[in-house]
Design a protein around this motif. Sequence first.
Motif, PDB file in Angstrom:
ATOM      1  N   ALA A 126      50.300  45.714  50.154  1.00 14.65           N
ATOM      2  CA  ALA A 126      50.572  44.465  49.439  1.00 14.65           C
ATOM      3  C   ALA A 126      49.430  44.155  48.471  1.00 14.65           C
ATOM      4  CB  ALA A 126      50.758  43.327  50.440  1.00 14.65           C
ATOM      5  N   ILE A 127      48.193  44.271  48.951  1.00 18.58           N
ATOM      6  CA  ILE A 127      47.029  43.974  48.110  1.00 18.58           C
ATOM      7  C   ILE A 127      46.965  44.919  46.907  1.00 18.58           C
ATOM      8  CG2 ILE A 127      44.502  43.990  48.032  1.00 18.58           C
ATOM      9  CD1 ILE A 127      44.593  43.207  51.045  1.00 18.58           C
ATOM     10  N   SER A 128      47.066  46.222  47.162  1.00 14.40           N
ATOM     11  CA  SER A 128      46.925  47.196  46.077  1.00 14.40           C
ATOM     12  C   SER A 128      48.061  47.066  45.059  1.00 14.40           C
ATOM     13  CB  SER A 128      46.865  48.621  46.641  1.00 14.40           C
ATOM     14  OG  SER A 128      48.004  48.911  47.422  1.00 14.40           O
ATOM     15  N   SER A 129      49.277  46.815  45.523  1.00 12.79           N
ATOM     16  CA  SER A 129      50.412  46.689  44.604  1.00 12.79           C
ATOM     17  C   SER A 129      50.252  45.487  43.688  1.00 12.79           C
ATOM     18  CB  SER A 129      51.722  46.581  45.389  1.00 12.79           C
ATOM     19  OG  SER A 129      51.980  47.752  46.129  1.00 12.79           O
ATOM     20  N   VAL A 130      49.817  44.365  44.252  1.00 12.27           N
ATOM     21  CA  VAL A 130      49.622  43.160  43.437  1.00 12.27           C
ATOM     22  C   VAL A 130      48.525  43.369  42.403  1.00 12.27           C
ATOM     23  CG1 VAL A 130      48.724  40.794  43.514  1.00 12.27           C
ATOM     24  CG2 VAL A 130      50.531  41.486  45.082  1.00 12.27           C
ATOM     25  N   LEU A 131      47.403  43.948  42.806  1.00  7.68           N
ATOM     26  CA  LEU A 131      46.298  44.146  41.872  1.00  7.68           C
ATOM     27  C   LEU A 131      46.675  45.102  40.745  1.00  7.68           C
ATOM     28  CD1 LEU A 131      43.281  44.300  44.352  1.00  7.68           C
ATOM     29  CD2 LEU A 131      43.859  42.448  42.778  1.00  7.68           C
ATOM     30  N   ILE A 132      47.368  46.169  41.079  1.00  7.95           N
ATOM     31  CA  ILE A 132      47.786  47.124  40.050  1.00  7.95           C
ATOM     32  C   ILE A 132      48.774  46.475  39.091  1.00  7.95           C
ATOM     33  CG2 ILE A 132      49.108  49.244  39.672  1.00  7.95           C
ATOM     34  CD1 ILE A 132      47.792  50.331  42.247  1.00  7.95           C
ATOM     35  N   GLN A 133      49.717  45.698  39.643  1.00  7.87           N
ATOM     36  CA  GLN A 133      50.724  45.054  38.790  1.00  7.87           C
ATOM     37  C   GLN A 133      50.096  44.021  37.856  1.00  7.87           C
ATOM     38  OE1 GLN A 133      54.011  46.030  39.077  1.00  7.87           O
ATOM     39  NE2 GLN A 133      54.506  44.866  37.234  1.00  7.87           N
ATOM     40  N   LEU A 134      49.200  43.201  38.372  1.00  5.91           N
ATOM     41  CA  LEU A 134      48.631  42.122  37.578  1.00  5.91           C
ATOM     42  C   LEU A 134      47.552  42.602  36.607  1.00  5.91           C
ATOM     43  CD1 LEU A 134      48.335  39.206  40.177  1.00  5.91           C
ATOM     44  CD2 LEU A 134      50.038  39.481  38.356  1.00  5.91           C
ATOM     45  N   CYS A 135      46.817  43.635  37.001  1.00  5.99           N
ATOM     46  CA  CYS A 135      45.680  44.070  36.179  1.00  5.99           C
ATOM     47  C   CYS A 135      46.028  45.158  35.175  1.00  5.99           C
ATOM     48  CB  CYS A 135      44.546  44.567  37.081  1.00  5.99           C
ATOM     49  SG  CYS A 135      43.787  43.262  38.052  1.00  5.99           S
ATOM     50  N   GLY A 136      46.910  46.081  35.573  1.00  8.08           N
ATOM     51  CA  GLY A 136      47.171  47.212  34.703  1.00  8.08           C
ATOM     52  C   GLY A 136      45.935  48.080  34.550  1.00  8.08           C
ATOM     53  N   ALA A 137      46.043  49.114  33.744  1.00  8.23           N
ATOM     54  CA  ALA A 137      44.910  50.021  33.538  1.00  8.23           C
ATOM     55  C   ALA A 137      43.784  49.302  32.813  1.00  8.23           C
ATOM     56  CB  ALA A 137      45.351  51.244  32.744  1.00  8.23           C
ATOM     57  N   GLY A 138      42.582  49.376  33.373  1.00  6.06           N
ATOM     58  CA  GLY A 138      41.417  48.827  32.709  1.00  6.06           C
ATOM     59  C   GLY A 138      41.220  47.336  32.857  1.00  6.06           C
ATOM     60  N   GLY A 139      42.012  46.687  33.702  1.00  4.61           N
ATOM     61  CA  GLY A 139      41.851  45.254  33.909  1.00  4.61           C
ATOM     62  C   GLY A 139      40.596  44.926  34.705  1.00  4.61           C
ATOM     63  N   HIS A 140      40.294  43.634  34.782  1.00  3.95           N
ATOM     64  CA  HIS A 140      39.085  43.181  35.449  1.00  3.95           C
ATOM     65  C   HIS A 140      39.428  42.147  36.502  1.00  3.95           C
ATOM     66  CE1 HIS A 140      35.327  40.599  35.664  1.00  3.95           C
ATOM     67  NE2 HIS A 140      34.867  41.805  35.994  1.00  3.95           N
ATOM     68  N   VAL A 141      38.749  42.215  37.652  1.00  2.01           N
ATOM     69  CA  VAL A 141      38.939  41.289  38.762  1.00  2.01           C
ATOM     70  C   VAL A 141      37.608  40.628  39.078  1.00  2.01           C
ATOM     71  CG1 VAL A 141      39.607  41.053  41.196  1.00  2.01           C
ATOM     72  CG2 VAL A 141      40.771  42.734  39.744  1.00  2.01           C
ATOM     73  N   VAL A 142      37.617  39.319  39.240  1.00  3.76           N
ATOM     74  CA  VAL A 142      36.473  38.614  39.814  1.00  3.76           C
ATOM     75  C   VAL A 142      36.816  38.367  41.275  1.00  3.76           C
ATOM     76  CG1 VAL A 142      35.082  36.517  39.820  1.00  3.76           C
ATOM     77  CG2 VAL A 142      35.805  37.543  37.647  1.00  3.76           C
ATOM     78  N   ALA A 143      36.022  38.919  42.170  1.00  3.07           N
ATOM     79  CA  ALA A 143      36.355  38.892  43.594  1.00  3.07           C
ATOM     80  C   ALA A 143      35.228  38.273  44.404  1.00  3.07           C
ATOM     81  CB  ALA A 143      36.630  40.310  44.112  1.00  3.07           C
ATOM     82  N   SER A 144      35.606  37.658  45.497  1.00  9.34           N
ATOM     83  CA  SER A 144      34.612  37.138  46.429  1.00  9.34           C
ATOM     84  C   SER A 144      33.777  38.285  46.978  1.00  9.34           C
ATOM     85  CB  SER A 144      35.310  36.399  47.567  1.00  9.34           C
ATOM     86  OG  SER A 144      34.395  36.091  48.594  1.00  9.34           O
ATOM     87  N   SER A 145      32.498  38.031  47.164  1.00  7.08           N
ATOM     88  CA  SER A 145      31.627  39.048  47.773  1.00  7.08           C
ATOM     89  C   SER A 145      31.852  39.140  49.274  1.00  7.08           C
ATOM     90  CB  SER A 145      30.159  38.721  47.490  1.00  7.08           C
ATOM     91  OG  SER A 145      29.830  37.425  47.981  1.00  7.08           O
ATOM     92  N   ARG A 146      32.633  38.212  49.833  1.00  6.12           N
ATOM     93  CA  ARG A 146      32.917  38.203  51.268  1.00  6.12           C
ATOM     94  C   ARG A 146      34.376  38.566  51.486  1.00  6.12           C
ATOM     95  NH1 ARG A 146      29.802  32.483  51.692  1.00  6.12           N
ATOM     96  NH2 ARG A 146      31.274  32.139  50.002  1.00  6.12           N
ATOM     97  N   LEU A 147      34.608  39.872  51.665  1.00  7.41           N
ATOM     98  CA  LEU A 147      35.957  40.393  51.827  1.00  7.41           C
ATOM     99  C   LEU A 147      35.998  41.415  52.954  1.00  7.41           C
ATOM    100  CD1 LEU A 147      37.005  41.158  48.112  1.00  7.41           C
ATOM    101  CD2 LEU A 147      37.722  39.187  49.485  1.00  7.41           C
ATOM    102  N   TYR A 148      37.194  41.653  53.467  1.00  4.78           N
ATOM    103  CA  TYR A 148      37.435  42.749  54.401  1.00  4.78           C
ATOM    104  C   TYR A 148      36.937  44.059  53.793  1.00  4.78           C
ATOM    105  CZ  TYR A 148      40.343  46.459  56.441  1.00  4.78           C
ATOM    106  OH  TYR A 148      40.789  47.639  56.991  1.00  4.78           O
TER     107      TYR A 148
END
Length: 450
Positions: A126-148
């Motif tokens: 679920a996580i990987s599919s959403v990130l790939i769909q929303l970001c596309g190739a070369g997209g950028h994510v700002v993520a919490s430093s406190r993650l699984y």
Amino acid sequence: MAETVPTTAFMIAKKRGSEEEEDGGAGDQWALVPKRTAGDPVAALANVRHEFGEHGGVNMSIEASATFTVMDAETMSRMFSGELGPDRDFFIYSRHFNPTVLNLSRQMAALEGTEAAYCTASGMSAISSVLIQLCGAGGHVVASSRLYGGTHALLSRFLPHACGIRATFVDIDDLEAVRAAVIEGETKVLYVETISNPTLAVANVPRLSEIAREKGAKLVADNTFAPMVLSPARLGADVVIHSVSKFISGGADIIAGAICGPASLVNSMMDLHHGALMLLGPTMNAKVAFEISERLPHLSLRMKEHCSRALVYATRMRKMGLKVIYPGLDDHPHHSLLASIANPGYGFGGLLSLDMATEERANKLMHHLQNTTQFGLMAVSLGYYETLMSCSGSSTSSEMSPEERAQAGISPGLVRMSVGYSGTVEQRWSQFERALSLLHPLPKKQQQHV
């Protein structure tokens, strides 16, 4: 790109008849979250259409078919063109949509207060599919430093290598740092865990959603640690993700995930040519969907007991002088935040973290808790009816480097406990005290209470 989703256009906005409008939409299979119950996950779940079995059974039937037949050859082409879909009970192939899985998706959307949902084979899919769909190739994510640890590895290592998606990790308590990390025109996602694994930090979803909207990004919230306790979409999150394997399943016997969000996102992810779900194929098995659907009605009861016991144990541990992390304690930095955004009546979560300073002491304590006093089990995962415990730094966060773990606040001796509800509170507490008494030396304050 096709403008419709062949065979499976997710018709959430299907026009309602006057009868459905009068009763608040409860009779419409696509009215997933009737407005009158949108703020209460229990009421919203109860208002979803009840799916009966094929022969009138009170439980729905399991549609175990991989493929579906049609009566007329032309019907198949109409399904592939998007003219006919599951909203009218037309199905082609269970990788697209399956009636049993679709019913669970309706329930998950109601639980989280979103337009739509899609259930997957695992939380990570679920996580990987959403990130790939929303970001596309070369997209950028700002993520919490406190993650699984697995999510951190996905963002820091796999996605940059596989498709050029880059991530910047920030302390999400520092809202200005979050805002500054966004790259105009490139940042597509702000990614957080509502209650972080394993440090139990609470994300300020309302404020973070404001930043996401301001910057043109989507706030994606992993709510695995807090079903029922928090409703991120109702607080402003765009997408809510679950590892359904955990609290929602409750039996430690199922691997599953869910994506809850706008119908437009689900539609795009199911597109035949460009959809991450359609083309990567993280399909949930219909038998798994049936099992989870049968457990959702008592999720609220289970969560209340998990949370109640976690608060009792955390309070007593702190009184003994142990270094315990739990959002329900008034000395937790996010106690007031969680109290202000949580759904009433569910408490502060079913996990606590106990910092034993060193991995050696953590392992000794867990050994006695499992093998000497039978307080709980040394195992990863969470949400089981027995207490599960693991030393996070050497297990579920081991994908992170020592520096990354330190930045996230994960000490070498941090024991994550998913508090179960088997046995009585006093029985289990006595077992904990006996295990603790076997550790030497004890701090003076602990010696006074053991």
